[in-house]
Write a protein that holds these residues in place. Structure first.
Motif, PDB file in Angstrom:
ATOM      1  N   LEU A  88       0.843  -1.199   0.000  1.00 41.49           N
ATOM      2  CA  LEU A  88       0.000   0.000   0.000  1.00 41.49           C
ATOM      3  C   LEU A  88       0.884   1.258   0.000  1.00 41.49           C
ATOM      4  O   LEU A  88       0.664   2.204  -0.761  1.00 41.49           O
ATOM      5  N   THR A  89       1.915   1.229   0.851  1.00 36.57           N
ATOM      6  CA  THR A  89       2.835   2.366   0.933  1.00 36.57           C
ATOM      7  C   THR A  89       3.526   2.602  -0.407  1.00 36.57           C
ATOM      8  O   THR A  89       3.702   3.731  -0.854  1.00 36.57           O
ATOM      9  N   PHE A  90       3.895   1.486  -1.046  1.00 38.28           N
ATOM     10  CA  PHE A  90       4.554   1.585  -2.344  1.00 38.28           C
ATOM     11  C   PHE A  90       3.631   2.232  -3.387  1.00 38.28           C
ATOM     12  O   PHE A  90       4.044   3.106  -4.139  1.00 38.28           O
ATOM     13  N   PHE A  91       2.364   1.796  -3.391  1.00 41.79           N
ATOM     14  CA  PHE A  91       1.408   2.385  -4.337  1.00 41.79           C
ATOM     15  C   PHE A  91       1.225   3.884  -4.060  1.00 41.79           C
ATOM     16  O   PHE A  91       1.180   4.688  -4.983  1.00 41.79           O
ATOM     17  N   LEU A  92       1.133   4.229  -2.766  1.00 41.04           N
ATOM     18  CA  LEU A  92       1.004   5.642  -2.406  1.00 41.04           C
ATOM     19  C   LEU A  92       2.234   6.429  -2.853  1.00 41.04           C
ATOM     20  O   LEU A  92       2.124   7.574  -3.298  1.00 41.04           O
ATOM     21  N   LEU A  93       3.406   5.791  -2.749  1.00 39.15           N
ATOM     22  CA  LEU A  93       4.640   6.464  -3.177  1.00 39.15           C
ATOM     23  C   LEU A  93       4.586   6.779  -4.672  1.00 39.15           C
ATOM     24  O   LEU A  93       4.995   7.857  -5.105  1.00 39.15           O
ATOM     25  N   LEU A  94       4.073   5.826  -5.455  1.00 40.76           N
ATOM     26  CA  LEU A  94       3.971   6.053  -6.899  1.00 40.76           C
ATOM     27  C   LEU A  94       3.043   7.236  -7.182  1.00 40.76           C
ATOM     28  O   LEU A  94       3.389   8.134  -7.952  1.00 40.76           O
ATOM     29  N   GLN A 124      14.026  15.369   0.450  1.00 39.81           N
ATOM     30  CA  GLN A 124      12.790  14.860  -0.145  1.00 39.81           C
ATOM     31  C   GLN A 124      13.111  13.761  -1.157  1.00 39.81           C
ATOM     32  O   GLN A 124      12.498  12.685  -1.142  1.00 39.81           O
ATOM     33  N   LYS A 125      14.117  13.996  -1.998  1.00 39.68           N
ATOM     34  CA  LYS A 125      14.498  12.994  -3.004  1.00 39.68           C
ATOM     35  C   LYS A 125      15.011  11.728  -2.318  1.00 39.68           C
ATOM     36  O   LYS A 125      14.703  10.611  -2.723  1.00 39.68           O
ATOM     37  N   LEU A 126      15.818  11.939  -1.270  1.00 42.10           N
ATOM     38  CA  LEU A 126      16.365  10.794  -0.551  1.00 42.10           C
ATOM     39  C   LEU A 126      15.253   9.971   0.087  1.00 42.10           C
ATOM     40  O   LEU A 126      15.270   8.729   0.051  1.00 42.10           O
ATOM     41  N   PHE A 127      14.234  10.651   0.655  1.00 47.52           N
ATOM     42  CA  PHE A 127      13.090   9.939   1.235  1.00 47.52           C
ATOM     43  C   PHE A 127      12.405   9.065   0.190  1.00 47.52           C
ATOM     44  O   PHE A 127      12.168   7.879   0.412  1.00 47.52           O
ATOM     45  N   TYR A 128      12.114   9.657  -0.957  1.00 41.56           N
ATOM     46  CA  TYR A 128      11.416   8.908  -2.008  1.00 41.56           C
ATOM     47  C   TYR A 128      12.256   7.711  -2.451  1.00 41.56           C
ATOM     48  O   TYR A 128      11.748   6.602  -2.598  1.00 41.56           O
ATOM     49  N   ALA A 129      13.554   7.968  -2.657  1.00 35.58           N
ATOM     50  CA  ALA A 129      14.437   6.896  -3.126  1.00 35.58           C
ATOM     51  C   ALA A 129      14.510   5.764  -2.094  1.00 35.58           C
ATOM     52  O   ALA A 129      14.415   4.584  -2.428  1.00 35.58           O
ATOM     53  N   LEU A 130      14.659   6.153  -0.812  1.00 41.58           N
ATOM     54  CA  LEU A 130      14.779   5.140   0.244  1.00 41.58           C
ATOM     55  C   LEU A 130      13.502   4.299   0.360  1.00 41.58           C
ATOM     56  O   LEU A 130      13.558   3.076   0.453  1.00 41.58           O
ATOM     57  N   ILE A 131      12.349   4.995   0.336  1.00 36.93           N
ATOM     58  CA  ILE A 131      11.086   4.258   0.469  1.00 36.93           C
ATOM     59  C   ILE A 131      10.935   3.298  -0.708  1.00 36.93           C
ATOM     60  O   ILE A 131      10.550   2.140  -0.551  1.00 36.93           O
TER      61      ILE A 131
END
Lengths: 195, 185
Positions: B57-63, B93-100
């Motif tokens: 779910l988290t992954f879909f939200l990330l997309l 912000q970029k690092l957060f997205y990349a890490l998640i």
């Protein structure tokens, strides 16, 4: 994927076998790893309600066997512990980890026979030292001779079946799986090709 | 407002931010807790199942969030922000997205290493990759999953502390832009 240590051990054992076979007339067999006509399986109770079977996919070994003098038979098997496979990714990862096999620290398990005694009914008792999880203990394997003869491709093969039980705590594996699962059965099917 | 404005994040950006904050915190605690359970614990099987479903779910939200972020302009930084703060915030912000993304990917890869897909709640199954993965890599990927999650947790704490610092010490609108939708000057 074999380490230098494993290769050295294998070549050392090969050398030993060559030397020992120079005075004994026993035939040497290489376990048919290539064609996987051999398997090392384990069977352990799941909660006491059913059996879970798993296996080691990567192992190699040799044995010598002389029909005229079977009690001189010898076998040595090396198992790559990280090849443990119970057909479940997370469980296999768990089995490789420190709760169980700790394959990083103990990449090899090994069986080296010390004594083989054949009965008249085609069964035999194989005694030897089994090293697992860094601990070596003597175990006794109940062996059934399955057969031997020419194969259709110009080789000569011989096969055995073996069964034994080991207690996990004997090998320092103390993870609690419940009272029904303190021991496991090892089911061994070995086919060797005469060298 | 749905979309981000010059001064504030739109409600969708806010909803994505806070729901992911909640999900990621939950996943982190759940991950640590479920791997410590013994075999006879009633949650031994259910927690990993929930962890995977919520992870997906988290992954879909990330997309969705990545697309939404790209489609929207970022609110203007409060004038009190220094240049290095703005740059650092953008990099974070970029690092957060990349890490998640990488945490989700590694979780997916090691859970499906033997060819079994992952259930998304009781809905559907995300299939495993066609290729099985060799044991050494599985263990490496699993370790990476854990280490990256710990790293993310540390960064989230720093992120929250930074937001609180802006709110309580600098008394600027850094945090309130992400809370509610009142127009600000």
């Amino acid at each position: 994927m074999k380490s230098i240590l494993q290769k050295t051990l294998l070549s050392l054992s090969l050398t030993t076998l060559l030397f020992t076979s120079s005075y004994a007339i026993a035939d040497d067999y290489l376990i048919d790893k290539e064609g996987t006509h051999a398997s090392i399986q384990f069977k352990i109770s799941h909660l006491g309600y059913s059996w879970l079977l798993g296996r080691f996919n990567d192992f190699d070994g040799r044995f010598s066997y002389d029909e005229k003098n079977p009690d001189k038979a010898k076998i040595e098997v090396n198992i790559n512990t990280k090849s443990v496979d119970s057909n479940h990714a997370e469980r296999d990862k768990h089995l490789r980890g420190s709760d169980f096999l700790d394959v990083k620290q103990f990449p090899d398990a090994k069986f080296v026979s010390t004594h083989y005694k054949e009965n008249t009914d085609g069964t035999a008792t194989l005694t030897g030292n089994f090293t697992l999880h860094g601990i070596t203990k003597e175990i006794v394997i109940n062996v059934t001779k399955v057969g031997a003869g020419n194969d259709p491709w110009g080789g000569y093969r011989r096969g055995f079946e073996g069964k034994t039980r080991i207690a996990l705590k004997d090998y320092g594996i103390t993870k609690d799986l419940g009272p029904a699962s303190t021991e496991l059965e090892l089911l061994l099917n070995i086919e060797g090709i005469k060298q | 407002m749905l979309r981000n404005t010059q001064t504030s994040f739109g409600w969708l950006s806010q909803a994505l931010h806070w729901s992911m904050a909640l999900l990621l915190s939950g996943l982190f605690v759940m991950g640590l807790y479920m791997t410590s359970l013994n075999y006879y614990d009633p949650w031994y099987h259910s927690l990993p199942w929930w962890h995977k479903s919520f992870g997906l779910l988290t992954f879909f939200l990330l997309l969705i969030r990545t697309i939404w972020t790209l489609l929207n302009s970022h609110p203007k930084s409060p004038s009190t922000h220094k240049t290095w703060e703005k740059n650092l915030a953008r990099a974070m912000q970029k690092l957060f997205y990349a890490l998640i993304f990488l945490i989700a990917l590694s979780g997916y890869l090691f859970a499906t290493a033997k060819g079994k897909g992952i259930e998304f709640f009781n809905g559907f199954v995300i299939p495993a990759p066609s290729q099985t993965i060799e044991e050494n890599y599985v263990d490496l990927i699993a370790n990476a999953h854990e280490i990256m999650a710990i790293l993310l947790a540390i960064l989230v704490v720093l992120h929250a502390l930074a937001a609180l610092k802006h709110h309580l010490i600098d008394k600027d609108q850094t945090l309130t832009r992400m809370l509610g939708n009142k127009p600000r000057i």
